[in-house]
Design a protein around this motif. Structure first.
Motif, PDB file in Angstrom:
ATOM      1  N   SER A   1       0.814  -1.219   0.000  1.00 27.75           N
ATOM      2  CA  SER A   1       0.000   0.000   0.000  1.00 27.75           C
ATOM      3  C   SER A   1       0.844   1.263   0.000  1.00 27.75           C
ATOM      4  O   SER A   1       0.597   2.186  -0.787  1.00 27.75           O
ATOM      5  CB  SER A   1      -0.928   0.012   1.223  1.00 27.75           C
ATOM      6  N   CYS A   2       1.855   1.308   0.859  1.00 29.88           N
ATOM      7  CA  CYS A   2       2.626   2.539   1.064  1.00 29.88           C
ATOM      8  C   CYS A   2       3.953   2.568   0.323  1.00 29.88           C
ATOM      9  O   CYS A   2       4.547   3.629   0.160  1.00 29.88           O
ATOM     10  CB  CYS A   2       2.886   2.747   2.554  1.00 29.88           C
ATOM     11  N   GLY A   3       4.479   1.407  -0.078  1.00 33.83           N
ATOM     12  CA  GLY A   3       5.776   1.377  -0.740  1.00 33.83           C
ATOM     13  C   GLY A   3       6.916   1.245   0.244  1.00 33.83           C
ATOM     14  O   GLY A   3       6.730   1.023   1.448  1.00 33.83           O
ATOM     15  N   PRO A   4       8.155   1.419  -0.237  1.00 36.61           N
ATOM     16  CA  PRO A   4       9.342   1.201   0.603  1.00 36.61           C
ATOM     17  C   PRO A   4       9.457   2.126   1.797  1.00 36.61           C
ATOM     18  O   PRO A   4      10.144   1.800   2.762  1.00 36.61           O
ATOM     19  CB  PRO A   4      10.505   1.434  -0.376  1.00 36.61           C
ATOM     20  N   GLY A   5       8.815   3.308   1.744  1.00 40.86           N
ATOM     21  CA  GLY A   5       8.907   4.228   2.869  1.00 40.86           C
ATOM     22  C   GLY A   5       8.290   3.668   4.135  1.00 40.86           C
ATOM     23  O   GLY A   5       8.626   4.097   5.244  1.00 40.86           O
ATOM     24  N   CYS A   6       7.389   2.710   3.991  1.00 37.86           N
ATOM     25  CA  CYS A   6       6.714   2.104   5.140  1.00 37.86           C
ATOM     26  C   CYS A   6       7.443   0.847   5.593  1.00 37.86           C
ATOM     27  O   CYS A   6       7.734   0.668   6.774  1.00 37.86           O
ATOM     28  CB  CYS A   6       5.278   1.786   4.752  1.00 37.86           C
ATOM     29  N   PHE A   7       7.730  -0.041   4.652  1.00 32.74           N
ATOM     30  CA  PHE A   7       8.395  -1.309   4.955  1.00 32.74           C
ATOM     31  C   PHE A   7       9.080  -1.785   3.691  1.00 32.74           C
ATOM     32  O   PHE A   7       8.522  -1.691   2.592  1.00 32.74           O
ATOM     33  CB  PHE A   7       7.368  -2.352   5.415  1.00 32.74           C
ATOM     34  N   ALA A   8      10.289  -2.310   3.814  1.00 31.90           N
ATOM     35  CA  ALA A   8      11.008  -2.782   2.630  1.00 31.90           C
ATOM     36  C   ALA A   8      11.926  -3.943   2.970  1.00 31.90           C
ATOM     37  O   ALA A   8      12.490  -4.010   4.058  1.00 31.90           O
ATOM     38  CB  ALA A   8      11.816  -1.648   2.008  1.00 31.90           C
ATOM     39  N   ILE A   9      12.043  -4.850   2.020  1.00 36.84           N
ATOM     40  CA  ILE A   9      13.068  -5.887   2.037  1.00 36.84           C
ATOM     41  C   ILE A   9      14.108  -5.466   1.002  1.00 36.84           C
ATOM     42  O   ILE A   9      13.779  -5.211  -0.157  1.00 36.84           O
ATOM     43  CB  ILE A   9      12.504  -7.272   1.678  1.00 36.84           C
ATOM     44  N   THR A  10      15.350  -5.382   1.434  1.00 35.56           N
ATOM     45  CA  THR A  10      16.424  -4.860   0.599  1.00 35.56           C
ATOM     46  C   THR A  10      17.434  -5.947   0.300  1.00 35.56           C
ATOM     47  O   THR A  10      17.826  -6.716   1.192  1.00 35.56           O
ATOM     48  CB  THR A  10      17.129  -3.696   1.316  1.00 35.56           C
ATOM     49  N   ALA A  11      17.874  -5.995  -0.961  1.00 33.79           N
ATOM     50  CA  ALA A  11      18.948  -6.901  -1.352  1.00 33.79           C
ATOM     51  C   ALA A  11      20.248  -6.124  -1.465  1.00 33.79           C
ATOM     52  O   ALA A  11      20.281  -5.060  -2.092  1.00 33.79           O
ATOM     53  CB  ALA A  11      18.632  -7.573  -2.686  1.00 33.79           C
ATOM     54  N   CYS A  12      21.289  -6.636  -0.836  1.00 33.56           N
ATOM     55  CA  CYS A  12      22.637  -6.098  -0.996  1.00 33.56           C
ATOM     56  C   CYS A  12      23.310  -6.942  -2.081  1.00 33.56           C
ATOM     57  O   CYS A  12      23.403  -8.166  -1.953  1.00 33.56           O
ATOM     58  CB  CYS A  12      23.399  -6.185   0.323  1.00 33.56           C
TER      59      CYS A  12
END
Length: 220
Positions: A60-71
């Motif tokens: 709903s909100c995008g990465p600003g709310c919650f994100a899983i990040t790949a390094c």
């Protein structure tokens, strides 16, 4: 053992699958918008320096709310991924790793970077306009949107300092021509842009150093 990765764009969300497993929509998450990972920069490209890309986020909100990040990091003839939640540059909670054959990985990243079937007229214009555009130091292209009839808003950021918006003419049935005209304008001196700006930093009241006298501050 080396894994395989595939990318797709579905309903304007980038979906990442590792060994066939959809890691973008796991745990009721969603894939990131192409603006976050494919345009204007393909953030899945692997280099010897570690880079990051969002592979899942709040639907709903995008990465600003919650994100899983790949390094992502290239290691010889392989590409190494480590992914999970990043908070303040440190991992928080569970994370996973995978190793991909570099040649196969590069081919898949190049394929999704060249895929255009998902583009709307607005997004096509944004890609043409922002990709490779020379900008003042520290400024990044973010996205575009058809703001009002006949008007396209181009959004830039100087991270943690400013948001900058430039309005340009827009013809939906002529996205390539509209983008070319806007790009010609933005290739000129920034002080001549028809721009508005917004500070992202408390107490930062002065306009960007490259702003012209016609730039107007957005009043919230």
């Amino acid at each position: 053992m080396r894994s395989s990765v595939s990318f797709s764009v579905e309903d304007l969300r980038v979906i990442v699958r590792i060994d066939g497993e959809d890691v973008s929509r796991a745990d009721d998450n969603g894939g990131p918008d192409p603006w976050h990972v494919l345009v204007p920069v393909n953030r899945f490209v692997a280099t010897r320096e570690a880079t990051t890309a969002t592979i899942a986020c709040c639907p709903s909100c995008g990465p600003g709310c919650f994100a899983i990040t790949a390094c992502i990091r290239r290691e010889g003839d392989a590409v190494h991924w480590e992914w999970g939640r990043l908070r303040g540059g440190a991992w928080a909670g569970e994370r996973r790793t995978a190793l991909f054959d570099a040649a196969a990985y590069d081919a898949e990243v190049a394929r999704i970077g060249a895929e255009r079937s998902w583009e709307t007229a607005e997004r096509r214009a944004g890609r043409i306009l922002l990709t490779g555009l020379a900008l003042p130091p520290g400024v990044e292209g973010v996205r575009v949107r058809a703001y009002r009839p006949g008007e396209l808003e181009v959004w830039f950021e100087e991270p943690a300092r400013y948001q900058i918006f430039v309005s340009v003419p827009w013809e939906e049935d002529r996205p390539d021509e509209s983008a070319a005209q806007a790009r010609a304008l933005l290739a000129g001196p920034p002080e001549q842009w028809p721009a508005t700006w917004l500070s992202n930093q408390w107490g930062l009241d002065d306009p960007p150093a490259y702003a012209g006298p016609s730039w107007q501050r957005v009043e919230l």
